[in-house]
Design a protein around this motif. Structure first.
Motif, PDB file in Angstrom:
ATOM      1  N   UNK A 102       0.832  -1.208  -0.157  1.00 24.68           N
ATOM      2  CA  UNK A 102      -0.176   0.108   0.174  1.00 24.68           C
ATOM      3  C   UNK A 102       0.780   1.119   0.001  1.00 24.68           C
ATOM      4  N   UNK A 103       1.967   1.225   0.634  1.00 20.99           N
ATOM      5  CA  UNK A 103       2.888   2.262   0.756  1.00 20.99           C
ATOM      6  C   UNK A 103       3.733   2.544  -0.527  1.00 20.99           C
ATOM      7  N   UNK A 110       3.743   8.011   6.845  1.00 22.11           N
ATOM      8  CA  UNK A 110       3.068   8.145   7.903  1.00 22.11           C
ATOM      9  C   UNK A 110       1.785   7.340   8.350  1.00 22.11           C
ATOM     10  N   UNK A 111       0.807   7.643   8.872  1.00 22.56           N
ATOM     11  CA  UNK A 111      -0.369   6.850   9.084  1.00 22.56           C
ATOM     12  C   UNK A 111      -1.266   6.287   7.831  1.00 22.56           C
ATOM     13  N   UNK A 112      -0.887   6.719   6.767  1.00 17.46           N
ATOM     14  CA  UNK A 112      -1.569   6.616   5.575  1.00 17.46           C
ATOM     15  C   UNK A 112      -1.980   5.298   5.171  1.00 17.46           C
ATOM     16  N   UNK A 113      -1.084   4.210   5.557  1.00 13.27           N
ATOM     17  CA  UNK A 113      -1.604   2.731   5.079  1.00 13.27           C
ATOM     18  C   UNK A 113      -2.524   2.396   6.236  1.00 13.27           C
ATOM     19  N   UNK A 114      -2.723   2.567   7.368  1.00 14.19           N
ATOM     20  CA  UNK A 114      -3.720   2.020   8.417  1.00 14.19           C
ATOM     21  C   UNK A 114      -5.025   3.070   7.937  1.00 14.19           C
ATOM     22  N   UNK A 115      -4.934   4.131   7.662  1.00 13.06           N
ATOM     23  CA  UNK A 115      -6.034   5.067   7.141  1.00 13.06           C
ATOM     24  C   UNK A 115      -6.838   4.451   5.870  1.00 13.06           C
ATOM     25  N   UNK A 116      -5.915   3.884   4.954  1.00 12.71           N
ATOM     26  CA  UNK A 116      -6.357   3.299   3.778  1.00 12.71           C
ATOM     27  C   UNK A 116      -7.201   1.814   3.933  1.00 12.71           C
ATOM     28  N   UNK A 117      -6.383   1.163   4.804  1.00 12.99           N
ATOM     29  CA  UNK A 117      -7.040  -0.039   5.100  1.00 12.99           C
ATOM     30  C   UNK A 117      -8.266  -0.025   5.781  1.00 12.99           C
ATOM     31  N   UNK A 118      -8.598   0.985   6.708  1.00 14.61           N
ATOM     32  CA  UNK A 118      -9.729   1.206   7.191  1.00 14.61           C
ATOM     33  C   UNK A 118     -10.968   1.650   6.060  1.00 14.61           C
ATOM     34  N   UNK A 119     -10.107   2.176   5.245  1.00 10.52           N
ATOM     35  CA  UNK A 119     -11.272   2.758   4.334  1.00 10.52           C
ATOM     36  C   UNK A 119     -11.762   1.860   3.429  1.00 10.52           C
ATOM     37  N   UNK A 176      -5.268   4.232  -4.085  1.00 10.01           N
ATOM     38  CA  UNK A 176      -6.043   5.545  -3.510  1.00 10.01           C
ATOM     39  C   UNK A 176      -4.910   6.101  -2.723  1.00 10.01           C
ATOM     40  N   UNK A 177      -3.662   5.346  -2.570  1.00 10.85           N
ATOM     41  CA  UNK A 177      -2.616   6.108  -1.400  1.00 10.85           C
ATOM     42  C   UNK A 177      -2.218   7.386  -1.975  1.00 10.85           C
ATOM     43  N   UNK A 178      -1.876   7.622  -3.208  1.00 12.59           N
ATOM     44  CA  UNK A 178      -1.244   8.952  -3.527  1.00 12.59           C
ATOM     45  C   UNK A 178      -2.243  10.263  -3.534  1.00 12.59           C
ATOM     46  N   UNK A 179      -3.676   9.899  -3.198  1.00 12.06           N
ATOM     47  CA  UNK A 179      -4.666  10.840  -3.172  1.00 12.06           C
ATOM     48  C   UNK A 179      -4.839  11.357  -4.811  1.00 12.06           C
ATOM     49  N   UNK A 180      -5.143  10.206  -5.829  1.00 16.81           N
ATOM     50  CA  UNK A 180      -5.241  10.524  -6.958  1.00 16.81           C
ATOM     51  C   UNK A 180      -6.456  11.642  -7.388  1.00 16.81           C
TER      52      UNK A 180
END
Length: 270
Positions: free
Chosen positions: A124-125, A136-145, A174-178
């Motif tokens: 994911x990263x 940062x905490x982006x991975x956990x945020x995306x998994x929850x999403x 979605x990771x890089x906020x496209x």
């Protein structure tokens, strides 16, 4: 619905004009070139900011070739492609960073698109690392999403079901906020029982994040579930386009009529 930065709402984020893509078959003679095959024959389309745009057609219709051109993964033989007002046709890879940041793809088969040697957190990263963006905490945020627990980050792709792997692939995209999410047959490799779940997840995320969706499928019933507009392709051309419900209810082109009659429906599962 929120609108991403860039061009104003309702203005095109992707414009293709008179796209032609010609390939040559392998040589069968030392003295003659291989036969030229036109995969695209003057295709034009416009996708507005925030629109859910479907491209539908059977195998060999040219939809995969069109998708590769729109994503900057191939170059047209002739024609123009503009992303957010910038011409991308013919640009070298080193000048396509803006496209890689703003357009991400979810592929058909999540197992083949996810490196089996990497843990989910690294998968994911990966786009963030490659683009030099903070994790940062982006991975956990995306998994929850995408409906996966935080503990999924420490596991490998083979430890998940097909539907869960596709959720991981969506999180990575979605990771890089496209601005634009491209989905290439994202449910065709999944069990029928989970296809509706993934389609609903995509629709919800597109609405929540204000994304533009380009959804490619051979099944018009799937496109109807997640898209507002559809372009029907046959033999390298767009033969019909319009609001998906209108095309579904009153198809004008004989090919669209045949497509509707031939494909199975997911209506009972969605």
């Amino acid at each position: 619905m929120p609108t991403p930065a860039g061009t104003p709402a309702n203005e095109p984020v992707i414009e293709a004009t008179d796209l032609v893509r010609t390939y040559r078959r392998p040589r069968t003679s030392l003295t003659r070139q291989g036969e030229a095959v036109q995969a695209l024959k003057g295709v034009s389309l416009s996708i507005a900011k925030g629109e859910r745009f479907g491209i539908v057609g059977e195998s060999g219709s040219g939809k995969s070739t069109l998708l590769r051109l729109l994503c900057g993964l191939d170059r047209p033989t002739s024609g123009s492609i503009r992303f957010d007002g910038q011409e991308i046709a013919g640009l070298p890879e080193r000048r396509l960073r803006f496209l890689r940041e703003n357009l991400q793809i979810v592929f058909q088969d999540p197992m083949s698109s996810l490196d089996p040697r990497m843990k989910v957190r690294d998968l994911v990263a990966e786009p963030l690392v490659s683009l030099g963006q903070p994790v940062g905490g982006r991975v956990a945020e995306l998994l929850e999403a995408v409906g996966l627990p935080a503990s999924a980050a420490e596991r490998y792709p083979h430890q998940f079901s097909g539907g869960q792997r596709q959720r991981i692939a969506i999180a990575r995209a979605l990771a890089p906020k496209p601005q634009v999410l491209v989905a290439d047959e994202p449910v065709s490799a999944l069990d029928v029982s989970v296809r509706g779940q993934i389609l609903n997840l995509l629709a919800d995320l597109v609405d929540e994040l204000g994304l533009t969706l380009v959804f490619v499928s051979h099944d018009l019933s799937v496109v109807r579930h997640v898209c507002e507009t559809v372009a029907v392709m046959n033999q390298g051309e767009i033969v019909e386009t319009g609001p998906v419900d209108e095309v579904w209810a009153s198809p004008r082109h004989p090919y669209t009529q045949t497509l509707l009659q031939a494909v199975p429906t997911l209506e009972g599962l969605l």
